[in-house]
Scaffold this motif. Structure first.
Motif, PDB file in Angstrom:
ATOM      1  N   PRO A  73       0.773  -1.467  -0.090  1.00  0.00           N
ATOM      2  CA  PRO A  73      -0.098  -0.126  -0.068  1.00  0.00           C
ATOM      3  C   PRO A  73       0.774   1.407   0.063  1.00  0.00           C
ATOM      4  N   LYS A  74       2.152   1.343   0.564  1.00  0.00           N
ATOM      5  CA  LYS A  74       2.689   2.532   0.564  1.00  0.00           C
ATOM      6  C   LYS A  74       3.871   2.885  -0.672  1.00  0.00           C
ATOM      7  N   THR A  75       3.505   2.046  -1.894  1.00  0.00           N
ATOM      8  CA  THR A  75       4.515   2.285  -2.941  1.00  0.00           C
ATOM      9  C   THR A  75       3.972   3.088  -3.825  1.00  0.00           C
ATOM     10  N   ILE A  76       4.779   3.857  -4.705  1.00  0.00           N
ATOM     11  CA  ILE A  76       4.500   4.706  -5.680  1.00  0.00           C
ATOM     12  C   ILE A  76       5.499   4.143  -6.751  1.00  0.00           C
ATOM     13  N   VAL A  77       4.653   3.844  -8.056  1.00  0.00           N
ATOM     14  CA  VAL A  77       5.242   3.373  -8.938  1.00  0.00           C
ATOM     15  C   VAL A  77       4.935   4.212 -10.317  1.00  0.00           C
ATOM     16  N   ASN A  78       6.209   4.309 -11.176  1.00  0.00           N
ATOM     17  CA  ASN A  78       6.013   4.918 -12.305  1.00  0.00           C
ATOM     18  C   ASN A  78       6.579   3.843 -13.307  1.00  0.00           C
ATOM     19  N   GLY A  79       5.596   3.604 -14.422  1.00  0.00           N
ATOM     20  CA  GLY A  79       5.836   2.489 -15.306  1.00  0.00           C
ATOM     21  C   GLY A  79       6.303   3.077 -16.614  1.00  0.00           C
ATOM     22  N   LEU A  80       7.384   2.365 -17.295  1.00  0.00           N
ATOM     23  CA  LEU A  80       7.871   3.182 -18.699  1.00  0.00           C
ATOM     24  C   LEU A  80       7.745   2.089 -19.572  1.00  0.00           C
ATOM     25  N   ASP A  81       7.537   2.393 -20.784  1.00  0.00           N
ATOM     26  CA  ASP A  81       7.481   1.545 -22.018  1.00  0.00           C
ATOM     27  C   ASP A  81       7.528   2.210 -23.260  1.00  0.00           C
ATOM     28  N   ARG A  82       8.386   1.920 -24.100  1.00  0.00           N
ATOM     29  CA  ARG A  82       8.473   2.543 -25.387  1.00  0.00           C
ATOM     30  C   ARG A  82       7.448   2.075 -26.272  1.00  0.00           C
ATOM     31  N   ASP A  83       6.578   0.858 -26.165  1.00  0.00           N
ATOM     32  CA  ASP A  83       5.570   0.441 -26.708  1.00  0.00           C
ATOM     33  C   ASP A  83       4.048   0.872 -26.202  1.00  0.00           C
ATOM     34  N   LYS A  84       3.423   1.619 -27.414  1.00  0.00           N
ATOM     35  CA  LYS A  84       2.291   2.197 -26.943  1.00  0.00           C
ATOM     36  C   LYS A  84       1.029   1.140 -26.868  1.00  0.00           C
ATOM     37  N   THR A  85       1.254  -0.129 -27.211  1.00  0.00           N
ATOM     38  CA  THR A  85       0.535  -1.064 -27.159  1.00  0.00           C
ATOM     39  C   THR A  85      -0.248  -1.366 -25.887  1.00  0.00           C
TER      40      THR A  85
ATOM     41  N   GLY B 233       8.676   0.354 -30.858  1.00  0.00           N
ATOM     42  CA  GLY B 233       7.850   1.621 -30.492  1.00  0.00           C
ATOM     43  C   GLY B 233       9.172   2.563 -30.313  1.00  0.00           C
ATOM     44  N   LEU B 234       8.747   3.936 -30.985  1.00  0.00           N
ATOM     45  CA  LEU B 234       9.631   4.928 -30.895  1.00  0.00           C
ATOM     46  C   LEU B 234      11.030   4.644 -31.510  1.00  0.00           C
ATOM     47  N   SER B 235      10.979   3.862 -32.425  1.00  0.00           N
ATOM     48  CA  SER B 235      12.328   3.771 -33.305  1.00  0.00           C
ATOM     49  C   SER B 235      12.320   4.556 -34.329  1.00  0.00           C
ATOM     50  N   GLN B 236      13.392   4.970 -35.082  1.00  0.00           N
ATOM     51  CA  GLN B 236      13.382   5.729 -36.114  1.00  0.00           C
ATOM     52  C   GLN B 236      13.331   4.950 -37.369  1.00  0.00           C
ATOM     53  N   ILE B 237      13.892   3.603 -37.294  1.00  0.00           N
ATOM     54  CA  ILE B 237      14.181   2.776 -38.590  1.00  0.00           C
ATOM     55  C   ILE B 237      13.425   1.468 -38.357  1.00  0.00           C
ATOM     56  N   SER B 238      12.967   0.803 -39.553  1.00  0.00           N
ATOM     57  CA  SER B 238      12.482  -0.642 -39.421  1.00  0.00           C
ATOM     58  C   SER B 238      13.627  -1.612 -39.922  1.00  0.00           C
ATOM     59  N   ALA B 239      13.329  -2.877 -39.540  1.00  0.00           N
ATOM     60  CA  ALA B 239      14.015  -3.979 -39.904  1.00  0.00           C
ATOM     61  C   ALA B 239      14.268  -3.914 -41.736  1.00  0.00           C
ATOM     62  N   LYS B 240      13.067  -3.662 -42.359  1.00  0.00           N
ATOM     63  CA  LYS B 240      13.130  -3.274 -43.714  1.00  0.00           C
ATOM     64  C   LYS B 240      14.162  -2.585 -44.374  1.00  0.00           C
ATOM     65  N   ASP B 241      14.219  -1.438 -43.515  1.00  0.00           N
ATOM     66  CA  ASP B 241      15.303  -0.195 -43.935  1.00  0.00           C
ATOM     67  C   ASP B 241      16.749  -0.999 -43.728  1.00  0.00           C
ATOM     68  N   VAL B 242      16.953  -1.312 -42.656  1.00  0.00           N
ATOM     69  CA  VAL B 242      18.162  -2.017 -42.265  1.00  0.00           C
ATOM     70  C   VAL B 242      18.725  -2.824 -43.438  1.00  0.00           C
ATOM     71  N   ILE B 243      17.720  -3.826 -43.720  1.00  0.00           N
ATOM     72  CA  ILE B 243      18.144  -5.016 -44.495  1.00  0.00           C
ATOM     73  C   ILE B 243      18.180  -4.577 -46.005  1.00  0.00           C
ATOM     74  N   ASN B 244      17.423  -3.549 -46.513  1.00  0.00           N
ATOM     75  CA  ASN B 244      17.478  -3.192 -47.725  1.00  0.00           C
ATOM     76  C   ASN B 244      18.476  -1.750 -48.059  1.00  0.00           C
ATOM     77  N   ASN B 245      18.896  -1.243 -47.150  1.00  0.00           N
ATOM     78  CA  ASN B 245      19.708  -0.130 -47.234  1.00  0.00           C
ATOM     79  C   ASN B 245      21.245  -0.041 -46.681  1.00  0.00           C
ATOM     80  N   LEU B 246      21.470  -0.929 -45.898  1.00  0.00           N
ATOM     81  CA  LEU B 246      22.939  -1.064 -45.288  1.00  0.00           C
ATOM     82  C   LEU B 246      23.928  -1.783 -46.340  1.00  0.00           C
ATOM     83  N   SER B 247      25.230  -1.424 -46.136  1.00  0.00           N
ATOM     84  CA  SER B 247      26.267  -2.027 -46.978  1.00  0.00           C
ATOM     85  C   SER B 247      26.368  -3.372 -46.442  1.00  0.00           C
ATOM     86  N   GLU B 248      26.990  -4.259 -47.417  1.00  0.00           N
ATOM     87  CA  GLU B 248      27.244  -5.726 -47.101  1.00  0.00           C
ATOM     88  C   GLU B 248      28.153  -5.743 -45.831  1.00  0.00           C
TER      89      GLU B 248
END
Ligand SMILES: C[S@@+](CC[C@H](N)C(=O)[O-])C[C@H]1O[C@@H](n2cnc3c(N)ncnc32)[C@H](O)[C@@H]1O
Length: 336
Positions: free
Chosen positions: A50-62, A130-145
């Motif tokens: 009963p005496k706890t105060i909790v802040n929950g964080l998550d990058r995922d809005k789901t 969540g809150l990422s600038q890029i997706s796996a598709k960007d990584v796989i298609n844009n990065l050099s070998e």
């Protein structure tokens, strides 16, 4: 929204819940930050005291749906913030008693095939928590070998990274890679058959791409540094990690920035060691799930829990932690 998202399974089995709660000792109350709220397993348990105060964080809005219910039930004791935990020091000016990290993906994310974390998905390559600038598709298609190879090798610890990177480049020279199953096929074709290994041939490459998309190592390093900054003297930082890179980083911070009476200046010159003691004597103890827990929840099998207690010393930025793991920070900052 399609059927798959609307019937989203919002459950996650909290790993080492009893151990996390026992170390956090909420029976006396105090301020807690649950940096990886997920299904809310830890927060819900902490709020039973009963005496706890909790802040929950998550990058995922789901997970907002779960968090809202807790906010309604405990309007004065629980607040949710959709924010990356590297920014945990910005949510309040108060010093806190306990900061908890339970790293990686939740079952909610893994089982939502729309998000492309699972090799079983027939959907697009995404992998953002969540809150990422890029997706796996960007990584796989844009990065050099060479960069793909480095990411797969270093972040996934995948020995066959060269061949996988080469085949990604070959495939995409003919057609953009958009679907999870295309990446799965490329990896399966690239890897030697291993009849002994129990792990899926895609595990390591998927881990590497997911870590890179979400900048998980940079998040962890900044998260644990900022947690140390806002802990009260005697306050605790707990980290549940799931792979060796994460554990290496947590162990380095806890053991090299703590008093170690048996060997006080093993890592730093004398004058420096006194200022960089951020934690009380660290026992270098790893807590693992019991067999019973692993039987109940197989995904907990690789979890490792470490915790440390904040010393009375004023916070001083642990520069040596950054220097030690700079190669990961550089890798995650490669432009896509
Ligand atoms: C393993 S789950 C946590 C499960 C939670 N302990 C429970 O009992 O339900 C990890 C959660 O942390 C979140 N997460 C991972 N990295 C994060 C970051 N850098 N900042 C904020 N949240 C993060 C993920 O989105 C995921 O929901």
């Amino acid at each position: 929204m399609n059927n798959q998202s609307s019937s989203l399974d919002l459950s996650h089995f909290p790993v080492m819940l009893n151990e996390v709660i026992e170390i956090s000792s909420p029976s006396n109350g105090g301020k807690f930050i649950d940096c990886t709220f997920g299904g809310g397993g830890y927060s819900k348990q902490l709020l039973k005291f009963p005496k706890t105060i909790v802040n929950g964080l998550d990058r995922d809005k789901t997970v907002n749906v779960i968090a809202k219910k807790l906010e309604n039930k405990f309007p004065n004791r629980f607040k949710f913030h959709q924010v990356k935990f590297s920014k945990l020091d910005t949510i309040s000016n108060d010093f806190v008693d306990t900061v908890i990290f339970d790293l990686g993906l939740s079952s909610i994310q893994l089982n939502d095939l729309e998000r492309g974390f699972s090799f079983k998905s027939s959907k697009d390559l995404d992998m953002s928590m969540g809150l990422s600038q890029i997706s796996a598709k960007d990584v796989i298609n844009n990065l050099s070998e060479i960069n793909l190879k480095l990411i797969i090798k270093i972040l996934g610890e995948e020995k066959e990274a060269s061949r996988i990177a080469k085949n990604i480049i070959k495939f995409r020279s003919e057609k953009k890679i958009t679907k999870v199953k295309e990446l799965v096929e490329i990896i399966e074709k690239s890897k030697k058959k291993n009849y002994v290994s129990k792990i899926n041939p895609c595990t390591k490459t998927f881990q590497a791409i997911r870590i890179f998309v979400n900048k998980e190592i940079t998040e962890l390093i900044n998260g644990i540094i900022n947690a140390t900054k806002i802990l009260k003297p005697g306050g605790k930082i707990l980290v549940v990690s799931f792979h060796s890179i994460e554990d290496k980083i947590v162990k380095y911070l806890f053991s090299n920035f703590s008093t170690n009476k048996s060997n006080p200046s093993r890592y730093f010159p004398d004058n420096e060691s006194e200022n960089t003691v951020l934690f009380e004597k660290y026992k270098n103890k790893i807590i693992k799930p019991t067999k019973k827990e692993i039987d109940q929840n197989y995904s907990s099998r690789s979890a490792k829990l470490r915790y440390a207690t904040r010393s009375r010393n004023e916070f001083k930025y642990p520069v040596k932690l950054i220097e030690k793991f700079q190669k990961y920070l550089d890798l995650e900052s490669i432009d896509v």
